[in-house]
Scaffold this active site. Structure first.
Site, PDB file in Angstrom:
ATOM      1  N   HIS A 105       0.842  -1.204   0.000  1.00 14.28           N
ATOM      2  CA  HIS A 105       0.000   0.000   0.000  1.00 14.28           C
ATOM      3  C   HIS A 105       0.875   1.252   0.000  1.00 14.28           C
ATOM      4  O   HIS A 105       0.586   2.227  -0.692  1.00 14.28           O
ATOM      5  CB  HIS A 105      -0.873   0.065   1.264  1.00 14.28           C
ATOM      6  N   ARG A 108      -4.098 -10.040   3.955  1.00 10.85           N
ATOM      7  CA  ARG A 108      -4.563 -11.359   4.405  1.00 10.85           C
ATOM      8  C   ARG A 108      -3.411 -12.257   4.863  1.00 10.85           C
ATOM      9  O   ARG A 108      -3.662 -13.313   5.454  1.00 10.85           O
ATOM     10  CB  ARG A 108      -5.362 -12.042   3.306  1.00 10.85           C
TER      11      ARG A 108
END
Ligand code: PAF
Length: 281
Positions: A28, A178
């Protein structure tokens, strides 16, 4: 958000949007840096979008920590971290959905019914709310990127859709929020994805002539059955633009795979295969 975006536009400033579901990792942050290099103002949206999760998926468990993410985004110099509430995004009576028909069907489509409709709908809303000139998406969700590009073209959105290369851990595991679900030896088992990619890329690089996709997929499949704790959802070699299966490996082919580790953690990964290129000889 929209009022702010309008002011920036009136001032002639370029707006870049990085849509996320939070729990930031280096992947990110590199999308944010890319956006900051291209725009005068960068908005990072953080919204765990309920309508893109199936009933048996991990909406409730999805990792969330707004304060942690706020600090990380601020440290990068992001101008706005936009974190709307679900009730504001989908007020009572909301009933619109955006569907990119063909591209949503294959690959992750069958095991995640409705997922890409949920993604398109929320991304379209985020575009409307933040009025970006461009938006950056990670290539790890390669199908998502293709679907959003298609939506943007089909609906004449006038927003540049930029794909950002996958960011990996030192041992090759593609970064994902995840990955936090991986416990103990599952972290090692998760490397089955990158082992498969490395093997395929090596086979292609060494081939004296174009490899037949069906044969290469059979080879990859038979290797994956021996990977402990790893159940294959799909392994596919497709054309990067159409996402249609290729017959022989060529330079526009990409390997995409999805596996479930210990029947619990679903991971995806992909890589270009390069391949035999007539013009290079
Ligand atoms: O890739 C994601 O994190 C999500 O699918 C996105 C694009 C933010 C839409 O909710």
């Amino acid at each position: 958000m929209l009022a702010q975006a309008r002011i920036w536009r009136e001032q002639g400033l370029t707006i870049g949007l990085v849509p996320t579901m939070g729990w930031f990792h280096e992947g990110h942050l590199s999308l944010m840096r890319d956006a900051l290099n291209r725009a005068n103002r960068v908005v990072v949206s953080l919204f765990v979008n309920p309508i893109q999760f199936g009933p048996s998926e991990d909406l409730a468990a999805y990792p969330r920590d707004l304060e942690r993410d706020r600090k990380l985004a601020a440290a990068e110099g992001v101008h706005v971290l936009y974190a709307p509430e679900a009730a504001a995004m989908y007020p009572q009576g909301f009933q619109t959905s955006i569907r990119v028909a063909d591209l949503s069907c294959g690959l992750c489509g069958p095991s995640r019914p409705g997922h890409f409709d949920g993604v398109c709908t929320v991304v379209m809303k985020l575009f409307q709310q933040t009025r970006p000139h461009f938006s950056i998406f990670g290539e790890k969700d390669f199908q998502q990127l293709a679907v959003i590009r298609r939506m943007s073209r089909d609906l004449d959105l006038d927003i540049e859709i930029i794909g950002h290369p996958i960011v990996r851990e030192a041992d090759g595991l593609a970064m994902s929020s995840r990955n936090i679900y991986l416990k103990g030896q599952e972290r090692q088992q998760a490397l089955s994805l990158v082992r498969t990619i490395d093997y395929a890329r090596q086979r292609v690089a060494e081939a004296a002539q174009p490899l037949v996709v069906r044969d290469l997929l059979a080879e990859l499949g038979s290797r994956l059955v021996h990977e402990p704790g790893c159940r294959v959802d799909y392994v596919a070699i497709i054309d990067e633009t159409t996402l249609r299966p290729a017959e022989t490996v060529n330079p526009s082919c990409r390997l995409l795979l999805a596996v479930k580790i210990n029947d619990r953690v679903r991971l995806i990964d992909n890589a270009p295969l390069g391949g035999w290129n007539e013009t290079a000889i």
